[in-house]
Design a protein around this motif. Structure first.
Motif, short mmCIF file in Angstrom:
data_model
loop_
_atom_site.label_atom_id
_atom_site.label_comp_id
_atom_site.label_asym_id
_atom_site.label_seq_id
_atom_site.Cartn_x
_atom_site.Cartn_y
_atom_site.Cartn_z
N LEU A 60 -12.71 0.36 18.48
CA LEU A 60 -13.48 1.01 19.57
C LEU A 60 -14.76 -0.48 19.48
CD1 LEU A 60 -12.64 3.53 21.03
CD2 LEU A 60 -12.38 1.57 21.99
N GLY A 61 -15.03 -0.03 17.86
CA GLY A 61 -16.10 -1.00 17.47
C GLY A 61 -17.04 0.05 16.44
N VAL A 62 -16.79 1.23 16.39
CA VAL A 62 -17.17 2.55 15.20
C VAL A 62 -17.27 1.82 14.32
CG1 VAL A 62 -17.19 4.60 14.35
CG2 VAL A 62 -16.38 4.67 16.49
N GLU A 63 -19.00 2.18 13.51
CA GLU A 63 -19.27 1.77 12.28
C GLU A 63 -19.79 2.48 10.99
OE1 GLU A 63 -22.83 0.09 14.23
OE2 GLU A 63 -21.87 -2.40 14.57
N ALA A 64 -19.61 1.58 10.20
CA ALA A 64 -20.56 2.49 8.90
C ALA A 64 -22.32 3.48 9.57
CB ALA A 64 -19.97 1.93 7.48
N GLY A 65 -21.61 4.29 8.91
CA GLY A 65 -23.02 4.96 8.75
C GLY A 65 -23.32 5.81 10.33
N THR A 66 -22.07 6.78 10.68
CA THR A 66 -22.52 6.95 11.99
C THR A 66 -22.54 9.12 11.11
OG1 THR A 66 -19.77 7.09 12.06
CG2 THR A 66 -21.04 5.65 12.80
N GLN A 67 -22.90 9.09 12.53
CA GLN A 67 -22.95 10.83 12.80
C GLN A 67 -21.67 11.18 13.56
OE1 GLN A 67 -24.76 13.11 11.77
NE2 GLN A 67 -27.25 11.82 11.40
N VAL A 68 -20.99 12.21 12.66
CA VAL A 68 -19.40 12.24 12.69
C VAL A 68 -18.99 14.15 12.70
CG1 VAL A 68 -16.58 12.07 12.28
CG2 VAL A 68 -18.65 10.53 11.94
N LEU A 69 -19.19 14.21 13.92
CA LEU A 69 -18.65 15.99 14.34
C LEU A 69 -17.08 16.29 14.79
CD1 LEU A 69 -19.49 18.72 15.21
CD2 LEU A 69 -19.83 18.13 17.45
N GLU A 70 -16.63 17.20 13.73
CA GLU A 70 -15.22 17.63 14.11
C GLU A 70 -15.09 18.96 14.72
OE1 GLU A 70 -10.54 18.14 12.25
OE2 GLU A 70 -12.70 17.18 10.60
N PRO A 71 -15.03 19.44 15.85
CA PRO A 71 -15.27 20.72 16.09
C PRO A 71 -14.45 21.31 16.12
CG PRO A 71 -15.13 18.94 18.25
CD PRO A 71 -14.37 18.00 16.99
N SER A 72 -13.68 21.78 15.45
CA SER A 72 -12.33 22.27 14.86
C SER A 72 -11.96 21.66 13.47
CB SER A 72 -11.42 22.73 15.91
OG SER A 72 -10.57 23.71 15.43
N MET A 73 -12.20 21.90 12.61
CA MET A 73 -12.04 20.94 11.26
C MET A 73 -11.01 21.50 10.90
SD MET A 73 -14.47 21.50 8.32
CE MET A 73 -14.16 20.35 7.61
N GLY A 74 -10.29 22.34 10.93
CA GLY A 74 -9.27 23.38 10.07
C GLY A 74 -9.83 22.42 8.84
N VAL A 75 -9.36 22.66 7.46
CA VAL A 75 -9.47 22.53 6.43
C VAL A 75 -10.14 20.43 6.32
CG1 VAL A 75 -8.11 23.99 4.79
CG2 VAL A 75 -7.60 21.84 5.08
N GLY A 76 -9.99 19.98 7.22
CA GLY A 76 -10.73 18.61 7.18
C GLY A 76 -10.32 17.34 6.90
N HIS A 77 -9.22 17.49 7.24
CA HIS A 77 -8.06 15.91 6.66
C HIS A 77 -8.36 15.38 7.34
CE1 HIS A 77 -5.76 18.50 4.62
NE2 HIS A 77 -4.66 18.59 5.32
N PHE A 78 -9.41 14.92 8.37
CA PHE A 78 -10.04 14.08 9.38
C PHE A 78 -11.50 13.75 9.09
CE2 PHE A 78 -7.93 15.34 12.96
CZ PHE A 78 -8.26 13.80 13.97
N PHE A 79 -11.55 14.25 7.90
CA PHE A 79 -12.66 13.62 6.56
C PHE A 79 -12.15 12.80 5.75
CE2 PHE A 79 -16.71 16.96 7.95
CZ PHE A 79 -16.17 15.88 9.55
N GLY A 80 -11.19 13.04 5.31
CA GLY A 80 -10.35 13.17 3.91
C GLY A 80 -9.92 11.52 4.58
N LEU A 81 -9.31 11.36 5.59
CA LEU A 81 -8.65 9.67 5.90
C LEU A 81 -9.31 9.28 6.39
CD1 LEU A 81 -5.40 11.40 7.57
CD2 LEU A 81 -5.42 9.93 4.98
N MET A 82 -10.88 9.31 6.71
CA MET A 82 -11.55 8.02 7.35
C MET A 82 -11.95 7.15 6.60
SD MET A 82 -16.22 8.82 7.39
CE MET A 82 -16.12 9.23 8.99
#
Length: 575
Positions: free
Chosen positions: A239-261
């Protein structure tokens, strides 16, 4: 008589100088390390210091009581929380955790999010965990997952007792924590014999509050496979999302979305996460010390509107309501927790930004189209991918049909357009006609399988997507999404044609990043420009009210600093 006028009000005047988005950007990038570097409290742009759950950067909230258990219904479907990914090399389950609502915890003060500009280089290498296949996230039997959970809890307790950061080896242990959604029987008064030892050890490891919070989280504590998480990130890159973004995960658990960025997106990224369960949030903070993490319900977390470039994650599903007075005028938004998470996530995204959330199929397929109309008035549907009902079986131990929805918020550079997705239409299946969202009727290739009527022990004829989840079919669906639709933050800040250029005298009265009511249009100062703030009518009305309060407070300060007559001071106070 005039002694009250001798105070220095310069700091207060400064505090009320700006109400814009930039007021949020100076803040707690160091929140995870308050012991080494306390958050600044003298900066006028810092509205408040985020309270810490453990003194090390996790915003605190009061744990729920042991009786605060909720229905797990999801518009006739099971309540499941899908979506979380591997971290620092783990491969398996991701944490989008339960979002319990209606807790008795009093909301904390407004918190400041994230550090400076996203394109500024990091002062030091990231300390955040990176998940790889070697970490085996979400893999193993229920017994192995239970043992991994206990090992993670013991590790966390030791780290907290030592008051130090986690080592790389300890992070690998922490990242395998997968919650208790698939093992809720450990909280039974008389657990099955094979679970008695695990249940006893869990009681010994947790405090009463931690135990109650973990127990209450089980309806939604289901983590998502790294395969799905990686697919979400791959789609965002398309979609075109780039480095340096402000990212929100509203229900993160232990944060695997962050770990797999992806590595390509990680440089300069500012990550903010929200997690209700205190134990899970504390594990996430040890894994991602450079992120800002709030141990609160999403409805209690003070986050700025129109701010985040991307909102990602796996939200809780369930046919139970959320109490959030912000949406008092739109009660339909808060009747089901997954609807609420979509609405609030979209409010937190900026114009041109994207929201990519995993939800149950009932966001798209339920007969009541209210939430789809609400979201469609504020964002374009870029696309959706329907996952087979077995997508979370190996990691979460449950079968549920889920969708990944990709929305882009309206703004000057993103006019209302996109796919139609309000109505349901029938499609043919081997079991007869099944009503699905009109989007999937037009794009059957975005369903990774075939819709069938599944019959279970407690229900018959439940529409489900039967198929195979693989990297190949996920990649094919991602390739069918539109490319390069994301609008970068700078590109989305172009002034509207009907807004006249600002004059120097006008700018002199407005702080950088502050809101200003210019001829009935709420604008924001960006350098030498006054750009439209792109607010909804209700938010614009609230901003005008706050501007009036700010101006009234300024007037009080000014009359006292000028040693004005007592009558003027009194009148200013009344105002």
């Amino acid at each position: 008589m005039a002694a009250h006028r001798t105070f220095d009000y310069s700091q207060q005047l400064d505090l009320f100088g700006g109400l814009g988005v930039d007021s949020w950007t100076e803040a707690t990038q160091e929140a995870a390390n308050v012991r080494e570097k306390p958050a600044r409290t003298d900066d006028p742009r810092t509205l408040a210091e985020a309270p810490a759950a453990n003194g090390r950067g996790v915003a605190n909230s009061e744990p729920v009581g042991p009786d605060d258990l909720r229905s797990a219904r999801d518009d006739r479907g099971p309540a499941v929380r899908a979506g979380v990914g591997p971290e620092n090399g783990l491969s398996g389950s991701l944490g989008d955790r339960d979002a319990q609502v209606g807790t008795t915890a009093e909301p904390g003060p407004p918190a400041v999010i994230l550090g400076g500009d996203a394109d500024e280089p990091l002062a030091k290498p990231s300390r955040d965990f990176r998940i790889t296949a070697a970490h085996r996230i979400g893999e193993g039997s229920l017994r192995e997952k239970a043992l991994a959970n206990l090992a993670a809890i013991r590790t966390l307790k030791q780290i907290e007792a030592d008051d130090r950061e986690a080592t790389g080896e300890e992070k690998a242990i922490l990242a395998r924590y997968s919650g208790w959604g698939a093992m809720a029987n450990v909280f039974e008064a008389h657990p099955p014999r094979e679970w008695e030892k695990t249940a006893d050890e869990l009681r010994q490891l947790l405090t009463a509050d931690e135990y109650a919070s973990a127990r209450a989280s089980t309806p939604n504590a289901h983590f998502t496979s790294p395969l799905v998480i990686s697919a979400v990130w791959e789609a965002l890159e398309r979609l075109g999302v780039e480095a340096g973004t402000q990212v929100l995960e509203p229900s993160m658990g232990v944060g695997h979305f962050f770990g797999l960025m992806p590595e390509a997106l990680a440089p300069g990224a500012r990550k903010t996460g929200v997690e209700l369960d205190s134990l899970t949030a504390r594990i996430a903070q040890r894994l991602y010390p450079d992120a800002t993490i709030f141990a609160k319900g999403f409805e209690e977390t003070p986050l700025p509107d129109n701010f985040f470039d991307a909102v990602v994650g796996n939200i809780p599903f369930g046919n139970y309501p959320v109490f959030d007075p912000t949406y008092r005028s739109s009660p339909a938004v808060t009747r089901a927790i997954h609807d609420y998470f979509f609405a609030k996530s979209l409010d937190k995204a900026r114009a041109g930004g994207v929201v990519a959330l995993i939800t149950s199929r009932y966001t798209m397929d339920k007969q009541d189209a209210t939430i789809r109309q609400y979201l469609g008035e504020r964002a374009n549907l870029i696309g959706a991918i329907r996952l087979p009902n077995t997508a979370f079986k190996s990691n979460a131990g449950t079968e549920v049909t889920t969708d990944i929805l990709f929305l882009q918020k309206h703004g000057p550079s993103v006019p209302a357009s996109g796919e139609a997705w309000r109505e349901l239409v029938p499609i043919d299946s081997p079991d007869g006609p099944i009503h699905v969202n009109e989007y999937f009727s037009r794009h059957p290739e975005m369903m990774l399988g075939q819709m069938r009527l599944e019959h279970g022990m407690y229900r018959g004829g439940e529409p489900s997507l039967v198929g195979e989840l693989s990297q190949a079919n996920l990649g094919k669906a991602i390739g069918a999404l539109p490319a390069a639709v994301y609008v970068a933050r700078d590109a989305g800040a172009r002034p509207r044609a009907d807004i006249a250029p600002a004059e120097a005298t006008e700018l002199g009265a407005i702080k950088e990043g502050a809101f200003y009511d210019r001829d009935g249009v709420i604008v924001v100062r960006n350098g030498n420009r006054l750009d439209p703030a792109n607010l909804t009518s209700s938010v614009a009305a609230r901003v005008r009210g706050m501007l009036a309060v700010r101006d009234a407070v300024r007037l009080v300060f000014e009359t006292q600093l000028e040693d004005a007559p007592e009558e003027r001071i009194t009148e200013a106070r009344k105002t």
